[in-house]
Design a protein around this motif. Structure first.
Motif, short mmCIF file in Angstrom:
data_model
loop_
_atom_site.label_atom_id
_atom_site.label_comp_id
_atom_site.label_asym_id
_atom_site.label_seq_id
_atom_site.Cartn_x
_atom_site.Cartn_y
_atom_site.Cartn_z
N LYS A 150 0.81 -1.23 0.00
CA LYS A 150 0.00 0.00 0.00
C LYS A 150 0.84 1.27 0.00
CE LYS A 150 -3.99 -2.20 2.13
NZ LYS A 150 -3.48 -3.57 1.96
N ASN A 151 2.08 1.18 0.36
CA ASN A 151 2.98 2.33 0.28
C ASN A 151 4.39 1.79 0.17
OD1 ASN A 151 4.10 1.88 3.00
ND2 ASN A 151 2.09 2.57 3.71
N HIS A 152 5.35 2.66 0.11
CA HIS A 152 6.73 2.21 -0.02
C HIS A 152 7.62 2.93 0.98
CE1 HIS A 152 5.23 0.36 -3.71
NE2 HIS A 152 6.27 -0.43 -3.64
N GLU A 153 7.21 2.89 2.22
CA GLU A 153 8.04 3.42 3.29
C GLU A 153 9.17 2.43 3.58
OE1 GLU A 153 7.82 6.34 4.71
OE2 GLU A 153 6.01 6.93 3.62
N ALA A 154 10.37 2.93 3.72
CA ALA A 154 11.51 2.06 3.99
C ALA A 154 12.56 2.81 4.79
CB ALA A 154 12.11 1.53 2.69
N ILE A 155 13.33 2.07 5.54
CA ILE A 155 14.46 2.65 6.25
C ILE A 155 15.73 2.01 5.73
CG2 ILE A 155 13.14 3.20 8.32
CD1 ILE A 155 14.43 0.79 9.68
N GLU B 81 17.59 -2.14 2.59
CA GLU B 81 16.46 -1.34 3.05
C GLU B 81 15.42 -2.25 3.68
OE1 GLU B 81 16.06 2.72 0.46
OE2 GLU B 81 14.91 0.97 -0.21
N LEU B 82 14.72 -1.69 4.66
CA LEU B 82 13.67 -2.44 5.36
C LEU B 82 12.34 -1.77 5.08
CD1 LEU B 82 14.03 -4.89 7.34
CD2 LEU B 82 13.53 -3.29 9.18
N TYR B 83 11.46 -2.48 4.39
CA TYR B 83 10.13 -1.96 4.05
C TYR B 83 9.18 -2.18 5.22
CZ TYR B 83 5.47 -1.77 2.05
OH TYR B 83 4.15 -1.47 1.82
N PRO C 215 18.12 -6.85 0.35
CA PRO C 215 19.17 -7.44 1.17
C PRO C 215 20.41 -6.57 1.23
CG PRO C 215 19.16 -8.48 -0.98
CD PRO C 215 18.00 -7.51 -0.96
N GLY C 216 21.20 -6.79 2.23
CA GLY C 216 22.53 -6.21 2.25
C GLY C 216 23.47 -7.05 1.41
#
Length: 300
Positions: A14-19, A26-28, A80-81
């Motif tokens: 529903k969105n593409h928020e990631a850190i 990156e973590l979604y 992934p890293g």
């Protein structure tokens, strides 16, 4: 609410928020529910589901609580890293996500093998956990051997038969007798297609290998002093009634709910029963916490 119709699970992002993760991945994550003022419930994926699936089984919880769910670093919309994920990476990613969202303390809701992530996180950061909801736990209160033997068998099946072969092995284990017989070919095909579309051989293998690093120390369970709810289906292949009793004896502040006609992922088979048990547990815990705050007795 009954279980969703076969093949119509909503798995849309529903969105593409990631850190950003320190090593370049990156973590979604997704948030739903009543927002920042609500009691936070954080959902931890097992190795075989992706984040949007939770929305099919948490509509009632979303009316009362703040819900946070995410994809593991090598799963779904997360990236992934450069190096294979370790189990501690998954524990630290959960901490990073909570820090990013400003959540000092949360209830962790984990299923199957992600109960290991929730357990290890609680050992390491007990002050961050208000309570645990462990659904169809993959770990044993008696030690690691059976889980490790199963995981090695699943890894061998994945290597020889790919994700299709692994699904064929897991399907009659994970889902209860009633669903398998009532759903027939339609249920099998719909769930298989979702599994194959959303998961990769490499991510499953990486996560299963990482889980082999973790020991299930029965004595260490006594240090889980947070309120703990264990939810099992009565058709769960992993935990018998006596294993549930062993867990309740080892985890100090624990209780359990067994959902009838449900299997290893009982939130799928009985979403209403899962949500009712979880909501009642969190309300009970929050009431107890409120009663312990300074001035609570005088106010009463």
């Amino acid at each position: 609410m009954s279980n969703p119709e076969f093949g119509v699970l909503d798995v849309r992002y529903k969105n593409h928020e990631a850190i950003a993760l320190p090593d370049g991945g990156e973590l979604y994550y997704e948030e739903s529910g009543i927002g920042g003022d609500g009691t936070p419930l954080t959902f931890v994926n097992n190795f075989y589901i992706v984040s949007p699936i939770w929305g099919n089984f948490t509509q009632e919880l979303a009316k009362e609580f703040r819900l946070l769910n995410y994809d593991l670093r090598n799963q779904g919309a997360s990236t992934p890293g450069p190096a294979p994920a370790t189990f501690d990476d998954h524990v630290e990613d959960l901490r990073r996500l909570l820090d990013h969202r400003g959540i000092e303390q949360t209830y962790l809701v984990a299923t199957s093998i992600s109960t290991l992530i929730a357990r290890e996180f609680t050992y390491k950061y007990p002050e961050r956990v208000a309570g645990l909801v462990l659904i169809g736990p993959a770990f044993s209160p008696n030690g690691s051997l059976r889980r490790i033997l199963l995981s090695k068998h699943w890894l061998a099946t994945l290597e020889s038969g790919g994700t299709t072969g692994l699904f064929n092995l897991l399907y009659p284990l994970v889902f209860p007798d009633q669903l398998v017989h009532a759903g027939g070919t339609a249920a099998y095909l719909a769930l298989r297609d979702n599994f194959l579309a959303l998961l990769s051989k490499s991510s499953i293998a990486e996560n299963l290998k990482a889980s082999l690093e973790v020991e299930d120390d029965p004595d260490k369970l006594a240090t889980l002093t947070q309120p703990t709810l264990i939810i099992n289906g009565d058709g769960d292949f992993a935990w018998s009634r006596s294993v549930i009793e062993d867990a309740l004896a080892r985890i100090p502040d624990s209780r359990e709910v067994t959902l009838p006609r449900a299997g290893h992922v009982p939130f799928f088979d009985d979403p209403a029963g899962f949500q009712k048990a979880t909501a009642e547990f969190v309300r009970e815990c929050e009431a107890a916490r409120a009663a312990e705050r300074p001035g609570a007795a005088a106010a009463a």
